[in-house]
Design an enzyme around this catalytic site. Structure first.
Site, PDB file in Angstrom:
ATOM      1  N   CYS A  57       0.379  -1.591   0.100  1.00  0.00           N
ATOM      2  CA  CYS A  57       0.435   0.584   0.029  1.00  0.00           C
ATOM      3  C   CYS A  57       0.644   1.068   0.112  1.00  0.00           C
ATOM      4  CB  CYS A  57      -1.052   0.201   0.986  1.00  0.00           C
ATOM      5  SG  CYS A  57      -1.554   1.812   1.551  1.00  0.00           S
ATOM      6  N   CYS A 115       0.030   3.641   2.698  1.00  0.00           N
ATOM      7  CA  CYS A 115       0.575   3.161   4.412  1.00  0.00           C
ATOM      8  C   CYS A 115       1.420   3.988   4.254  1.00  0.00           C
ATOM      9  CB  CYS A 115       0.607   1.632   3.944  1.00  0.00           C
ATOM     10  SG  CYS A 115      -1.762   1.501   3.751  1.00  0.00           S
TER      11      CYS A 115
END
Length: 132
Positions: free
Chosen positions: A14, A17
């Protein structure tokens, strides 16, 4: 022990993230005396079970917990500036009052207004730089 805990759920694949996690960790070092900060990478098998327990459906997600009760899931518009607004808002309100007595929807609306104002300010700043 601080009564407020922030849990960040991330994954290695991600991109958002990977951008937010270092800032979250840094904020944990700064505010660690007034709140708990913990990161869970859902790619790890043991953390996968924790993500299921907390019903994580989107990442990155921050869960705000006060005295063992979940008070909010935050997974929209997570960037450094917005994370700072979110953390400082919860910490300021959690420190001066018991967060259980706070109107969470009202607090969330305040956070959204602060984020929108910051985005507006950022746009104004970039427009003034580009017009020079």
């Amino acid at each position: 022990n601080p009564s407020i805990t922030f849990l960040l759920f991330t994954a290695k694949w991600c991109d958002a993230c990977q951008l937010i996690e270092p800032f979250f960790v840094e904020r944990g070092e700064i505010f660690g005396d007034v709140a708990n900060f913990k990161t869970f990478d859902i790619d790890d098998d043991e953390n996968d079970q924790i993500a299921i327990q907390y019903k994580i459906t989107q990442i990155p997600t921050i869960i705000v917990i006060n005295n063992g009760k979940i008070v909010n899931y935050i997974n929209e518009q997570l960037n450094e500036t917005n994370l700072d607004i979110i953390l400082k808002t919860y910490l300021a309100n959690g420190i001066k009052d018991n967060i259980d007595n706070i109107d969470i929807p009202k607090l969330n609306n305040y956070i959204k207004q602060q984020i929108m104002q910051q985005e507006y300010n950022d746009n104004q700043d970039s427009n003034s730089v580009s017009s020079q």
